[in-house]
Design a protein around this motif. Structure first.
Motif, PDB file in Angstrom:
ATOM      1  N   LEU A   4      23.598  41.025  44.677  1.00 45.06           N
ATOM      2  CA  LEU A   4      25.015  40.678  44.711  1.00 45.06           C
ATOM      3  C   LEU A   4      25.150  39.358  45.448  1.00 45.06           C
ATOM      4  CD1 LEU A   4      26.449  44.161  45.821  1.00 45.06           C
ATOM      5  CD2 LEU A   4      26.430  43.222  43.510  1.00 45.06           C
ATOM      6  N   VAL A   5      25.808  38.404  44.830  1.00 48.86           N
ATOM      7  CA  VAL A   5      26.003  37.099  45.451  1.00 48.86           C
ATOM      8  C   VAL A   5      27.499  36.844  45.538  1.00 48.86           C
ATOM      9  CG1 VAL A   5      25.563  34.629  45.316  1.00 48.86           C
ATOM     10  CG2 VAL A   5      23.814  36.254  44.544  1.00 48.86           C
ATOM     11  N   ASP A   6      28.013  36.840  46.760  1.00 46.44           N
ATOM     12  CA  ASP A   6      29.448  36.635  46.920  1.00 46.44           C
ATOM     13  C   ASP A   6      29.744  35.226  47.434  1.00 46.44           C
ATOM     14  OD1 ASP A   6      29.300  39.329  49.334  1.00 46.44           O
ATOM     15  OD2 ASP A   6      28.650  37.244  49.583  1.00 46.44           O
ATOM     16  N   SER A   7      30.929  34.758  47.100  1.00 38.77           N
ATOM     17  CA  SER A   7      31.334  33.407  47.458  1.00 38.77           C
ATOM     18  C   SER A   7      32.859  33.302  47.393  1.00 38.77           C
ATOM     19  CB  SER A   7      30.711  32.395  46.489  1.00 38.77           C
ATOM     20  OG  SER A   7      31.165  32.638  45.170  1.00 38.77           O
ATOM     21  N   GLY A   8      33.358  32.140  47.808  1.00 38.44           N
ATOM     22  CA  GLY A   8      34.781  31.861  47.667  1.00 38.44           C
ATOM     23  C   GLY A   8      35.581  31.891  48.952  1.00 38.44           C
ATOM     24  N   GLY A   9      34.940  32.235  50.053  1.00 39.04           N
ATOM     25  CA  GLY A   9      35.664  32.252  51.322  1.00 39.04           C
ATOM     26  C   GLY A   9      36.030  30.851  51.784  1.00 39.04           C
ATOM     27  N   GLY A  10      36.825  30.792  52.830  1.00 35.85           N
ATOM     28  CA  GLY A  10      37.230  29.509  53.365  1.00 35.85           C
ATOM     29  C   GLY A  10      38.320  29.662  54.400  1.00 35.85           C
ATOM     30  N   LEU A  11      38.893  28.525  54.756  1.00 30.30           N
ATOM     31  CA  LEU A  11      39.975  28.471  55.736  1.00 30.30           C
ATOM     32  C   LEU A  11      41.295  28.307  54.995  1.00 30.30           C
ATOM     33  CD1 LEU A  11      40.991  28.197  58.678  1.00 30.30           C
ATOM     34  CD2 LEU A  11      40.543  25.735  58.468  1.00 30.30           C
ATOM     35  N   VAL A  12      42.248  29.166  55.313  1.00 26.57           N
ATOM     36  CA  VAL A  12      43.538  29.121  54.628  1.00 26.57           C
ATOM     37  C   VAL A  12      44.641  29.404  55.646  1.00 26.57           C
ATOM     38  CG1 VAL A  12      43.449  31.566  53.965  1.00 26.57           C
ATOM     39  CG2 VAL A  12      44.797  29.967  52.590  1.00 26.57           C
ATOM     40  N   GLN A  13      45.810  28.876  55.390  1.00 17.92           N
ATOM     41  CA  GLN A  13      46.926  29.114  56.294  1.00 17.92           C
ATOM     42  C   GLN A  13      47.594  30.455  55.988  1.00 17.92           C
ATOM     43  OE1 GLN A  13      49.427  25.599  55.966  1.00 17.92           O
ATOM     44  NE2 GLN A  13      48.428  24.735  57.776  1.00 17.92           N
ATOM     45  N   VAL A  14      48.319  30.950  56.966  1.00 18.38           N
ATOM     46  CA  VAL A  14      49.078  32.186  56.779  1.00 18.38           C
ATOM     47  C   VAL A  14      49.958  32.070  55.540  1.00 18.38           C
ATOM     48  CG1 VAL A  14      50.927  33.605  57.733  1.00 18.38           C
ATOM     49  CG2 VAL A  14      49.062  32.857  59.199  1.00 18.38           C
ATOM     50  N   GLY A  15      49.931  33.127  54.735  1.00 20.67           N
ATOM     51  CA  GLY A  15      50.718  33.131  53.506  1.00 20.67           C
ATOM     52  C   GLY A  15      50.002  32.551  52.311  1.00 20.67           C
ATOM     53  N   GLY A  16      48.832  31.992  52.537  1.00 19.32           N
ATOM     54  CA  GLY A  16      48.076  31.386  51.455  1.00 19.32           C
ATOM     55  C   GLY A  16      47.298  32.396  50.624  1.00 19.32           C
ATOM     56  N   SER A  17      46.527  31.873  49.679  1.00 17.49           N
ATOM     57  CA  SER A  17      45.762  32.703  48.750  1.00 17.49           C
ATOM     58  C   SER A  17      44.317  32.240  48.676  1.00 17.49           C
ATOM     59  CB  SER A  17      46.380  32.636  47.351  1.00 17.49           C
ATOM     60  OG  SER A  17      47.707  33.095  47.351  1.00 17.49           O
ATOM     61  N   LEU A  18      43.447  33.168  48.356  1.00 21.60           N
ATOM     62  CA  LEU A  18      42.045  32.872  48.098  1.00 21.60           C
ATOM     63  C   LEU A  18      41.538  33.837  47.044  1.00 21.60           C
ATOM     64  CD1 LEU A  18      40.212  32.407  51.551  1.00 21.60           C
ATOM     65  CD2 LEU A  18      40.448  30.683  49.751  1.00 21.60           C
ATOM     66  N   ARG A  19      40.507  33.414  46.329  1.00 23.05           N
ATOM     67  CA  ARG A  19      39.840  34.310  45.397  1.00 23.05           C
ATOM     68  C   ARG A  19      38.349  34.344  45.710  1.00 23.05           C
ATOM     69  NH1 ARG A  19      39.286  33.819  38.857  1.00 23.05           N
ATOM     70  NH2 ARG A  19      37.719  32.278  39.490  1.00 23.05           N
ATOM     71  N   LEU A  20      37.863  35.538  46.010  1.00 17.61           N
ATOM     72  CA  LEU A  20      36.438  35.727  46.238  1.00 17.61           C
ATOM     73  C   LEU A  20      35.774  36.161  44.934  1.00 17.61           C
ATOM     74  CD1 LEU A  20      36.510  37.703  49.622  1.00 17.61           C
ATOM     75  CD2 LEU A  20      36.654  35.235  49.227  1.00 17.61           C
ATOM     76  N   SER A  21      34.509  35.788  44.787  1.00 11.91           N
ATOM     77  CA  SER A  21      33.734  36.159  43.608  1.00 11.91           C
ATOM     78  C   SER A  21      32.469  36.878  44.033  1.00 11.91           C
ATOM     79  CB  SER A  21      33.355  34.916  42.796  1.00 11.91           C
ATOM     80  OG  SER A  21      34.492  34.198  42.383  1.00 11.91           O
ATOM     81  N   CYS A  22      32.037  37.800  43.200  1.00  9.01           N
ATOM     82  CA  CYS A  22      30.771  38.502  43.427  1.00  9.01           C
ATOM     83  C   CYS A  22      30.061  38.612  42.093  1.00  9.01           C
ATOM     84  CB  CYS A  22      31.022  39.873  44.022  1.00  9.01           C
ATOM     85  SG  CYS A  22      29.543  40.907  44.180  1.00  9.01           S
ATOM     86  N   VAL A  23      28.915  37.958  41.991  1.00  5.00           N
ATOM     87  CA  VAL A  23      28.116  38.021  40.774  1.00  5.00           C
ATOM     88  C   VAL A  23      27.018  39.062  40.966  1.00  5.00           C
ATOM     89  CG1 VAL A  23      26.673  36.741  39.173  1.00  5.00           C
ATOM     90  CG2 VAL A  23      28.597  35.600  40.288  1.00  5.00           C
ATOM     91  N   ALA A  24      26.981  40.011  40.074  1.00  6.49           N
ATOM     92  CA  ALA A  24      26.011  41.103  40.162  1.00  6.49           C
ATOM     93  C   ALA A  24      24.898  40.899  39.148  1.00  6.49           C
ATOM     94  CB  ALA A  24      26.704  42.438  39.907  1.00  6.49           C
ATOM     95  N   SER A  25      23.699  41.269  39.534  1.00  8.21           N
ATOM     96  CA  SER A  25      22.569  41.205  38.610  1.00  8.21           C
ATOM     97  C   SER A  25      21.614  42.352  38.912  1.00  8.21           C
ATOM     98  CB  SER A  25      21.848  39.856  38.711  1.00  8.21           C
ATOM     99  OG  SER A  25      21.346  39.655  40.008  1.00  8.21           O
ATOM    100  N   GLY A  26      20.839  42.712  37.904  1.00  2.00           N
ATOM    101  CA  GLY A  26      19.839  43.750  38.091  1.00  2.00           C
ATOM    102  C   GLY A  26      20.355  45.157  37.799  1.00  2.00           C
ATOM    103  N   ASN A  77      29.490  39.795  34.420  1.00  2.00           N
ATOM    104  CA  ASN A  77      28.936  40.612  35.518  1.00  2.00           C
ATOM    105  C   ASN A  77      29.491  40.170  36.866  1.00  2.00           C
ATOM    106  OD1 ASN A  77      27.388  42.458  34.120  1.00  2.00           O
ATOM    107  ND2 ASN A  77      25.511  41.960  35.204  1.00  2.00           N
ATOM    108  N   THR A  78      30.769  39.898  36.878  1.00  4.81           N
ATOM    109  CA  THR A  78      31.400  39.341  38.070  1.00  4.81           C
ATOM    110  C   THR A  78      32.636  40.162  38.427  1.00  4.81           C
ATOM    111  OG1 THR A  78      30.639  37.122  37.511  1.00  4.81           O
ATOM    112  CG2 THR A  78      32.456  37.278  39.081  1.00  4.81           C
ATOM    113  N   VAL A  79      32.822  40.377  39.714  1.00  2.00           N
ATOM    114  CA  VAL A  79      34.044  41.005  40.192  1.00  2.00           C
ATOM    115  C   VAL A  79      34.717  40.029  41.151  1.00  2.00           C
ATOM    116  CG1 VAL A  79      32.898  42.229  42.086  1.00  2.00           C
ATOM    117  CG2 VAL A  79      35.063  43.088  41.190  1.00  2.00           C
ATOM    118  N   TYR A  80      36.027  39.988  41.088  1.00  4.10           N
ATOM    119  CA  TYR A  80      36.807  39.073  41.902  1.00  4.10           C
ATOM    120  C   TYR A  80      37.721  39.849  42.844  1.00  4.10           C
ATOM    121  CZ  TYR A  80      35.470  35.865  38.143  1.00  4.10           C
ATOM    122  OH  TYR A  80      34.759  35.125  37.228  1.00  4.10           O
TER     123      TYR A  80
END
Length: 126
Positions: A4-26, A77-80
């Motif tokens: 499982l390889v996850d990504s997409g984190g970061g710094l965001v202000q209150v009220g903001g949005s982010l999308r994380l991704s997780c690519v699965a294999s195997g 093969n990805t979950v968000y």
């Protein structure tokens, strides 16, 4: 090899949005529950959300209901994890994880996890 390889984190202000991704294999994640845990400094790792396609079930922690949405793309093969209206208390390292499908319920406990992503940091600043 299950990975499982996850990504997409970061710094965001209150009220903001982010999308994380997780690519699965195997493995075919449609046969399992897949979702996200998070761990804030000094706190236990907690289950945030999971989905189990063949159980037709999904779980959201009360603290994220109405703000977070888990979405799967079987072809990729990805979950968000779509996160909106972020709050300072959402600050944590977020980990993609997979378990047996029948344990995707409240609470989704880390003792059931069979595989982890490496984690991605989400920081919400006020």
């Amino acid at each position: 090899e299950v990975q499982l390889v996850d990504s997409g984190g970061g710094l965001v202000q209150v009220g903001g949005s982010l999308r994380l991704s997780c690519v699965a294999s195997g493995f075919n994640f449609d046969d399992y529950a897949i979702g996200w845990f998070r761990q804030a400094p000094g706190k236990e790792r907690e289950g945030v959300t999971c989905m189990a396609k063949y159980e037709d079930s999904a779980f959201y922690a009360n603290s994220v209901k109405g703000r977070f949405t888990i979405i799967s793309d079987t072809a990729q093969n990805t979950v968000y994890l779509q996160m909106k209206d972020l709050k300072p208390e959402d600050t944590a390292v977020y980990y993609c994880a997979t378990t047996a499908p029948y344990v995707c319920r409240d609470p989704w406990h880390m003792k059931h996890v069979g595989a982890w992503g490496q984690g991605t940091q989400v920081t919400v600043s006020s």
